[in-house]
Design a protein around this motif. Structure first.
Motif, PDB file in Angstrom:
ATOM      1  N   LEU A  41       0.859  -1.179   0.000  1.00  0.00           N
ATOM      2  CA  LEU A  41       0.000   0.000   0.000  1.00  0.00           C
ATOM      3  C   LEU A  41       0.893   1.226   0.000  1.00  0.00           C
ATOM      4  O   LEU A  41       1.944   1.240   0.649  1.00  0.00           O
ATOM      5  CB  LEU A  41      -0.890   0.035   1.245  1.00  0.00           C
ATOM      6  CG  LEU A  41      -1.994  -1.004   1.329  1.00  0.00           C
ATOM      7  CD1 LEU A  41      -2.679  -0.929   2.692  1.00  0.00           C
ATOM      8  CD2 LEU A  41      -3.000  -0.816   0.217  1.00  0.00           C
ATOM      9  N   ILE A  42       0.474   2.250  -0.720  1.00  0.00           N
ATOM     10  CA  ILE A  42       1.207   3.515  -0.747  1.00  0.00           C
ATOM     11  C   ILE A  42       0.259   4.591  -0.244  1.00  0.00           C
ATOM     12  O   ILE A  42      -0.836   4.752  -0.784  1.00  0.00           O
ATOM     13  CB  ILE A  42       1.704   3.849  -2.165  1.00  0.00           C
ATOM     14  CG1 ILE A  42       2.617   2.727  -2.666  1.00  0.00           C
ATOM     15  CG2 ILE A  42       2.418   5.201  -2.176  1.00  0.00           C
ATOM     16  CD1 ILE A  42       3.000   2.853  -4.117  1.00  0.00           C
ATOM     17  N   LEU A  58      -4.249   9.175   9.180  1.00  0.00           N
ATOM     18  CA  LEU A  58      -4.669   8.052   8.343  1.00  0.00           C
ATOM     19  C   LEU A  58      -3.453   7.233   7.927  1.00  0.00           C
ATOM     20  O   LEU A  58      -3.462   5.999   8.014  1.00  0.00           O
ATOM     21  CB  LEU A  58      -5.415   8.545   7.109  1.00  0.00           C
ATOM     22  CG  LEU A  58      -5.755   7.470   6.080  1.00  0.00           C
ATOM     23  CD1 LEU A  58      -6.725   6.457   6.651  1.00  0.00           C
ATOM     24  CD2 LEU A  58      -6.297   8.092   4.821  1.00  0.00           C
ATOM     25  N   ALA A  59      -2.398   7.892   7.489  1.00  0.00           N
ATOM     26  CA  ALA A  59      -1.197   7.175   7.042  1.00  0.00           C
ATOM     27  C   ALA A  59      -0.627   6.313   8.166  1.00  0.00           C
ATOM     28  O   ALA A  59      -0.248   5.155   7.954  1.00  0.00           O
ATOM     29  CB  ALA A  59      -0.147   8.170   6.547  1.00  0.00           C
ATOM     30  N   ALA A  63      -0.411   2.257   8.249  1.00  0.00           N
ATOM     31  CA  ALA A  63       0.904   1.634   8.413  1.00  0.00           C
ATOM     32  C   ALA A  63       0.920   0.652   9.581  1.00  0.00           C
ATOM     33  O   ALA A  63       1.554  -0.402   9.504  1.00  0.00           O
ATOM     34  CB  ALA A  63       1.975   2.703   8.606  1.00  0.00           C
ATOM     35  N   VAL A  64       0.214   0.967  10.644  1.00  0.00           N
ATOM     36  CA  VAL A  64       0.200   0.107  11.828  1.00  0.00           C
ATOM     37  C   VAL A  64      -0.664  -1.135  11.624  1.00  0.00           C
ATOM     38  O   VAL A  64      -0.313  -2.218  12.077  1.00  0.00           O
ATOM     39  CB  VAL A  64      -0.287   0.917  13.061  1.00  0.00           C
ATOM     40  CG1 VAL A  64      -0.580   0.007  14.238  1.00  0.00           C
ATOM     41  CG2 VAL A  64       0.749   1.961  13.439  1.00  0.00           C
ATOM     42  N   VAL A  70       3.662  -1.046   3.921  1.00  0.00           N
ATOM     43  CA  VAL A  70       3.085   0.254   3.575  1.00  0.00           C
ATOM     44  C   VAL A  70       4.229   1.230   3.319  1.00  0.00           C
ATOM     45  O   VAL A  70       5.128   1.382   4.147  1.00  0.00           O
ATOM     46  CB  VAL A  70       2.192   0.782   4.710  1.00  0.00           C
ATOM     47  CG1 VAL A  70       1.652   2.161   4.376  1.00  0.00           C
ATOM     48  CG2 VAL A  70       1.065  -0.182   4.995  1.00  0.00           C
ATOM     49  N   LEU A  71       4.188   1.870   2.174  1.00  0.00           N
ATOM     50  CA  LEU A  71       5.138   2.929   1.842  1.00  0.00           C
ATOM     51  C   LEU A  71       4.445   4.251   2.129  1.00  0.00           C
ATOM     52  O   LEU A  71       3.412   4.561   1.517  1.00  0.00           O
ATOM     53  CB  LEU A  71       5.542   2.851   0.371  1.00  0.00           C
ATOM     54  CG  LEU A  71       6.412   3.975  -0.167  1.00  0.00           C
ATOM     55  CD1 LEU A  71       7.740   4.032   0.562  1.00  0.00           C
ATOM     56  CD2 LEU A  71       6.620   3.818  -1.666  1.00  0.00           C
ATOM     57  N   VAL A  72       4.973   5.015   3.078  1.00  0.00           N
ATOM     58  CA  VAL A  72       4.413   6.320   3.412  1.00  0.00           C
ATOM     59  C   VAL A  72       5.267   7.374   2.732  1.00  0.00           C
ATOM     60  O   VAL A  72       6.459   7.504   3.039  1.00  0.00           O
ATOM     61  CB  VAL A  72       4.375   6.542   4.940  1.00  0.00           C
ATOM     62  CG1 VAL A  72       3.779   7.910   5.258  1.00  0.00           C
ATOM     63  CG2 VAL A  72       3.575   5.440   5.620  1.00  0.00           C
TER      64      VAL A  72
END
Length: 76
Positions: A41-42, A58-59, A63-64, A70-72
């Motif tokens: 997910l990005i 939200l990011a 991610a958690v 997940v790429l933030v």
């Protein structure tokens, strides 16, 4: 209309597919990723400081809780 906005953005990205989700955004994204077997997910943080303090990030929530990496992206 959200669908039209999304269709316009997705059309500009080769191979992309748009998905409209309902409910709590982080939970909906993580559930969709699990159902689809997503590999990655990005996400990008985009809220202001006050909104983040009231509603959370939200990011960070994605991610958690995501079932995959997940790429933030860093905001510009």
């Amino acid at each position: 209309d959200e669908g039209l906005w999304l269709d316009e953005r997705v059309a500009a990205v080769p191979g992309a597919a748009g998905v409209l989700l309902e409910g709590d955004p982080a939970r909906a994204i993580c559930a969709w990723a699990a159902d689809e077997g997503a590999d990655l997910l990005i996400v990008a943080p985009h809220r202001g400081t006050l909104d983040r303090a009231v509603h959370g990030s939200l990011a960070r929530a994605v991610a958690v809780h995501a079932p995959c990496p997940v790429l933030v992206l860093r905001p510009r």
